[in-house]
Motif scaffolding. Structure first.
Motif, mmCIF file in Angstrom:
data_model
loop_
_atom_site.group_PDB
_atom_site.id
_atom_site.type_symbol
_atom_site.label_atom_id
_atom_site.label_comp_id
_atom_site.label_asym_id
_atom_site.label_seq_id
_atom_site.Cartn_x
_atom_site.Cartn_y
_atom_site.Cartn_z
ATOM 1 N N SER A 189 4.824 14.395 -7.411
ATOM 2 C CA SER A 189 4.180 15.662 -7.747
ATOM 3 C C SER A 189 2.962 15.483 -8.646
ATOM 4 C CB SER A 189 5.186 16.586 -8.447
ATOM 5 O OG SER A 189 5.620 16.015 -9.674
ATOM 6 N N TYR A 190 2.667 14.223 -9.028
ATOM 7 C CA TYR A 190 1.595 13.963 -9.979
ATOM 8 C C TYR A 190 0.208 14.173 -9.378
ATOM 9 C CZ TYR A 190 5.341 11.355 -12.337
ATOM 10 O OH TYR A 190 6.510 10.973 -12.928
ATOM 11 N N THR A 191 -0.687 14.662 -10.235
ATOM 12 C CA THR A 191 -2.105 14.602 -9.917
ATOM 13 C C THR A 191 -2.606 13.202 -10.298
ATOM 14 O OG1 THR A 191 -2.760 15.338 -12.126
ATOM 15 C CG2 THR A 191 -2.369 17.045 -10.475
ATOM 16 N N GLN A 192 -3.828 12.882 -9.933
ATOM 17 C CA GLN A 192 -4.360 11.564 -10.280
ATOM 18 C C GLN A 192 -4.412 11.372 -11.793
ATOM 19 O OE1 GLN A 192 -7.762 9.998 -8.056
ATOM 20 N NE2 GLN A 192 -8.704 9.366 -9.988
ATOM 21 N N ALA A 193 -4.830 12.422 -12.508
ATOM 22 C CA ALA A 193 -4.931 12.308 -13.967
ATOM 23 C C ALA A 193 -3.573 12.015 -14.595
ATOM 24 C CB ALA A 193 -5.510 13.593 -14.549
ATOM 25 N N GLN A 194 -2.520 12.562 -14.014
ATOM 26 C CA GLN A 194 -1.190 12.354 -14.569
ATOM 27 C C GLN A 194 -0.665 10.945 -14.331
ATOM 28 O OE1 GLN A 194 0.615 15.681 -12.510
ATOM 29 N NE2 GLN A 194 0.637 16.927 -14.362
ATOM 30 N N LEU A 195 -1.364 10.188 -13.507
ATOM 31 C CA LEU A 195 -0.973 8.809 -13.243
ATOM 32 C C LEU A 195 -1.778 7.813 -14.078
ATOM 33 C CD1 LEU A 195 -0.574 9.132 -9.394
ATOM 34 C CD2 LEU A 195 1.247 8.542 -10.997
ATOM 35 N N MET A 196 -2.533 8.343 -15.028
ATOM 36 C CA MET A 196 -3.320 7.490 -15.907
ATOM 37 C C MET A 196 -2.436 6.917 -17.018
ATOM 38 S SD MET A 196 -6.562 8.522 -18.337
ATOM 39 C CE MET A 196 -7.327 9.504 -17.038
ATOM 40 N N THR A 197 -2.610 5.655 -17.314
ATOM 41 C CA THR A 197 -1.922 5.052 -18.454
ATOM 42 C C THR A 197 -2.402 5.720 -19.737
ATOM 43 O OG1 THR A 197 -1.707 2.928 -17.341
ATOM 44 C CG2 THR A 197 -1.492 2.920 -19.738
ATOM 45 N N LEU A 198 -1.475 6.142 -20.582
ATOM 46 C CA LEU A 198 -1.832 6.825 -21.818
ATOM 47 C C LEU A 198 -1.782 5.862 -22.992
ATOM 48 C CD1 LEU A 198 0.268 10.081 -21.316
ATOM 49 C CD2 LEU A 198 -2.132 9.709 -20.756
ATOM 50 N N LYS A 222 0.844 -1.190 0.000
ATOM 51 C CA LYS A 222 0.000 0.000 0.000
ATOM 52 C C LYS A 222 0.886 1.249 0.000
ATOM 53 C CE LYS A 222 -4.048 1.910 2.427
ATOM 54 N NZ LYS A 222 -4.974 1.693 3.574
ATOM 55 N N LEU A 223 0.513 2.209 -0.807
ATOM 56 C CA LEU A 223 1.238 3.477 -0.904
ATOM 57 C C LEU A 223 0.233 4.614 -0.910
ATOM 58 C CD1 LEU A 223 3.732 5.304 -1.571
ATOM 59 C CD2 LEU A 223 3.269 4.819 -3.984
ATOM 60 N N HIS A 224 0.435 5.541 -0.014
ATOM 61 C CA HIS A 224 -0.430 6.730 0.040
ATOM 62 C C HIS A 224 0.455 7.964 0.029
ATOM 63 C CE1 HIS A 224 -2.364 10.039 2.356
ATOM 64 N NE2 HIS A 224 -3.366 9.751 1.541
ATOM 65 N N TYR A 225 0.041 8.960 -0.740
ATOM 66 C CA TYR A 225 0.754 10.245 -0.656
ATOM 67 C C TYR A 225 -0.233 11.399 -0.800
ATOM 68 C CZ TYR A 225 0.840 11.091 -5.777
ATOM 69 O OH TYR A 225 0.510 11.331 -7.087
ATOM 70 N N LYS A 226 0.152 12.503 -0.185
ATOM 71 C CA LYS A 226 -0.672 13.704 -0.201
ATOM 72 C C LYS A 226 0.216 14.904 -0.476
ATOM 73 C CE LYS A 226 -3.856 16.437 2.678
ATOM 74 N NZ LYS A 226 -4.479 16.550 4.031
ATOM 75 N N ASN A 227 -0.170 15.676 -1.501
ATOM 76 C CA ASN A 227 0.511 16.939 -1.785
ATOM 77 C C ASN A 227 -0.547 18.001 -2.030
ATOM 78 O OD1 ASN A 227 -0.406 16.678 -4.479
ATOM 79 N ND2 ASN A 227 1.472 15.627 -5.118
ATOM 80 N N SER A 228 -0.134 19.143 -2.529
ATOM 81 C CA SER A 228 -1.096 20.239 -2.706
ATOM 82 C C SER A 228 -2.108 19.946 -3.809
ATOM 83 C CB SER A 228 -0.352 21.540 -3.022
ATOM 84 O OG SER A 228 0.431 21.395 -4.198
ATOM 85 N N ASN A 229 -1.808 18.960 -4.678
ATOM 86 C CA ASN A 229 -2.680 18.678 -5.821
ATOM 87 C C ASN A 229 -3.384 17.334 -5.743
ATOM 88 O OD1 ASN A 229 -1.956 21.079 -7.275
ATOM 89 N ND2 ASN A 229 -0.010 20.091 -7.788
ATOM 90 N N ALA A 230 -2.963 16.481 -4.807
ATOM 91 C CA ALA A 230 -3.501 15.123 -4.817
ATOM 92 C C ALA A 230 -3.485 14.512 -3.424
ATOM 93 C CB ALA A 230 -2.682 14.258 -5.773
ATOM 94 N N ASN A 231 -4.410 13.572 -3.232
ATOM 95 C CA ASN A 231 -4.476 12.773 -2.008
ATOM 96 C C ASN A 231 -4.849 11.369 -2.479
ATOM 97 O OD1 ASN A 231 -4.800 11.697 0.506
ATOM 98 N ND2 ASN A 231 -6.252 13.224 1.249
#
Length: 491
Positions: free
Chosen positions: A174-183, A58-67
C-alpha cells in the motif's frame, strides 16, 4: 368390506410409504455425498506459482497511489528509475517474501465471463515478479470475498480462472514511493544531558535556555539561564525544562518526502523559511571503567558533545504533520504535528523558576523587611549540634530588631515565603497605580545577597514581583499579604 380386507389394505399402504421414504432417504444421501465431494474439490488449495525467494531479481507493483519497480543489484534493492533513491530494504524484502509463493485457498470459477463481478476488471493491486532466469509471474487482486476468506485474484493473463488468495499481504503493497524511503534515525538525546535548548520562531517569541553551573547568572539555583523569551535573563526551572527536553525522545520521522531536496522543493515545503528552527546542544557519556561513573557529577573527559538542528517548515495537506529537515541531511521528511508542538510550541513560562523567595533557613544570615512603614531586621544564628549522624543539626537563635523571638515561630513564617510563586508574566496592557513597593525583603545568605520587592499590579489579584533588577512576573496578592503579615508579627 370385511375386517380382514381392511387390515390387508392398511399393511399395503404402510409398505408403500416405507418404500417411498427409503427411496427419498437414498436420494438425499447420494445428493449430500455428491455435494460434499464437489465442495471438497472446490475448497482444495491450489498452488498458483512458486519462486525461490533469493532468485527474485525484480519486483513491480501498481496500486491507486504508486506504480513502482525495484531491481536487485548485488543483493541490494534499488528503484529502477532512480538508483540513488534510498530504498527501505526491509520493506522491499518483506514484499518479496510475501509474494515468492502464492497458494489459493480455492478456485471460484474456471470460466469467468464477467471480471467486474469480482472487481478484477480494474484490479486494486497488480504485482509482478521476475527471477534471475527470466521467469515472470503476476497476480491481480480484486474484491475481498464475501466470506472474508481473502481476495479474488487471477494470475498472469488467465482472466478466466478466478481464485481466492490470502489478503493479509496487501497492506505491504500500500506504500507510495515516498513511504519506501529510508528514514534517518532520530537523535538519541537524554533530557538530563542537554546543555542548551533554542527555538527560533518565524512568528512569536524565541526561546533559549543554557546550562552552566559555574558561570550562569543563576548558578546558585539550578544553573539554567533563560536568555530568550523575556526582556531580561531569568532562572530556568529544572523540572519544567526536563519536561520539554524529554519530548525529544518522541521525535520520529514518519515518512520521507524527498531524499535530496532542491532549493525549489525547500521553498515549496517551507524549509527555506522555517516556522521553527530547533537547536539542541547535548552530550553523551563515553564508556568508562571509572568507578565514579555512578556519581551525579560526570567528568568532562567522559563527555562527548553534539549539536542537533531541525528546520520545521509547513504543515502537510492533512494538517497532521510538519515537513522537516534535520541537520546533516538534504532530505525532507514528515514529523507529527503533536511532536513538534511538544518540542517547539511550549509556553516559556512553564520553564521559569517560579519561587522568588526560596526561604532556606540553612543558608540564611539575615533578613530585612520594610512593610507598612516599619522596618524589621531579622537574624538567624545557628550553632552545629554534636551528632554521630552524617547529616548536620543546628541550634538556632532568632532575633527581630535585636530581640530574641520564638525560633519555631520565626522559621515557620520565614519558610512560608517559599509558598509565594509566580502566577503569570506581566501583561503589557495592565497599568499599575504606583511603582512604590508594598513591601521589600532584603536577604543575606551564606553565598549571596538579593532583594525581593512586591509592587502594585491590578489592584485586586496580583502584585508585581521584582527580584533585584528583574521585574517580569506577578504573584497572588492574597498569598503575599498573608506571608508578610505573619512575618511582621513574629515575636
Amino acid at each position: 368390506m370385511t375386517k380382514q380386507k381392511k387390515q390387508t389394505i392398511t399393511i399395503l399402504v404402510l409398505l408403500l410409504l416405507l418404500i417411498l421414504l427409503g427411496g427419498a432417504y437414498l436420494f438425499a444421501s447420494n445428493y449430500q455425498k455428491s455435494k460434499e465431494k464437489k465442495e471438497s474439490s472446490a475448497t482444495k488449495s491450489v498452488s498458483l506459482y512458486k519462486f525461490k525467494e533469493n532468485d527474485i531479481t525484480k519486483l513491480h507493483y501498481k496500486n491507486s497511489n504508486a506504480n513502482i519497480t525495484f531491481v536487485k543489484e548485488k543483493n541490494t534493492w534499488k528503484l529502477e528509475n532512480d538508483r540513488d533513491f534510498p530504498v527501505d530494504q526491509s520493506k522491499v524484502k518483506t514484499m518479496v517474501s510475501d509474494m515468492a509463493a502464492v497458494t489459493a485457498s480455492r478456485q471460484i470459477t474456471k470460466d469467468c465471463n464477467d471480471l467486474s463481478e469480482y472487481a478484477l476488471d480494474s484490479p486494486s493491486l497488480v504485482i509482478e515478479l521476475t527471477d534471475k532466469n527470466g521467469k515472470t509471474e503476476s497476480i491481480s487482486y480484486g474484491l475481498e470475498s464475501a466470506a472474508a476468506e481473502g481476495c479474488y485474484a487471477y494470475t498472469g493473463d488467465n482472466t478466466k480462472e478466478v481464485y481466492v488468495v490470502p489478503s493479509n499481504v496487501t497492506d505491504d503493497f500500500s506504500y507510495t514511493q515516498a513511504q519506501l524511503m529510508t528514514l534517518p534515525d532520530a537523535p538519541d538525546i537524554s533530557a538530563q544531558y542537554v546543555t542548551s535548548y533554542e527555538v527560533d520562531k518565524k512568528k512569536g517569541t524565541n526561546f533559549l535556555a543554557t546550562y552552566d553551573n559555574k558561570k550562569a547568572k543563576y548558578k546558585d539555583i539550578y544553573g539554567w539561564d533563560i536568555t530568550k523569551a523575556y526582556d531580561q535573563t531569568v532562572a530556568g526551572d529544572e523540572d519544567g525544562l526536563q519536561t520539554v527536553f524529554s519530548a525529544l525522545s518522541g521525535l520520529e520521522y514518519t515518512e520521507g518526502v524527498v531524499y535530496h531536496a532542491t532549493k525549489k522543493e525547500e521553498k515549496q515545503y517551507g524549509i527555506s523559511n522555517p516556522k521553527y528552527t530547533l537547536n539542541v546542544r547535548y552530550y553523551t557519556v563515553n564508556d568508562t571503567d571509572d568507578d565514579s561513573s555512578d556519581s551525579t557529577e560526570i567528568a568532562e573527559k567522559d563527555k562527548t558533545y553534539h549539536t542537533f538542528k531541525l528546520l520545521v517548515g509547513n504543515l502537510d495537506d492533512t494538517q497532521q504533520n510538519y515537513y522537516v529537515q534535520p541537520s546533516g541531511s538534504n532530505g525532507i521528511y514528515l514529523v507529527s504535528a503533536d511532536t513538534i508542538a511538544s518540542i517547539a510550541e511550549f509556553e516559556a513560562f512553564s520553564c521559569v523558576y517560579k519561587t522568588p523567595c526560596p526561604a532556606n533557613t540553612d543558608s540564611l544570615k539575615s533578613l530585612t523587611l520594610n512593610y507598612q512603614g516599619k522596618k524589621y531586621t531579622m537574624t538567624l544564628d545557628k550553632e552545629e549540634k554534636p551528632s554521630t549522624s552524617s547529616s548536620k543539626e543546628y541550634n538556632y537563635t532568632s532575633k527581630v530588631n535585636g530581640k530574641k523571638v520564638s525560633d519555631k515561630t520565626f522559621r515557620k513564617a520565614y519558610e512560608a515565603l517559599g509558598n509565594i510563586t509566580y502566577s503569570a508574566a506581566i501583561q503589557s496592557g495592565v497599568k499599575p497605580s504606583s511603582d512604590t513597593p508594598v513591601a521589600t525583603l532584603q536577604f543575606a545568605e551564606d553565598n549571596k545577597n538579593f532583594t525581593v520587592s512586591f509592587l502594585p499590579y491590578d489592584g485586586s489579584n496580583f502584585y508585581r514581583v521584582k527580584v533585584n533588577d528583574v521585574c517580569l512576573f506577578v504573584a497572588d496578592m492574597t498569598t503575599v499579604d498573608s506571608c508578610l503579615k505573619d512575618l511582621a508579627a513574629v515575636k
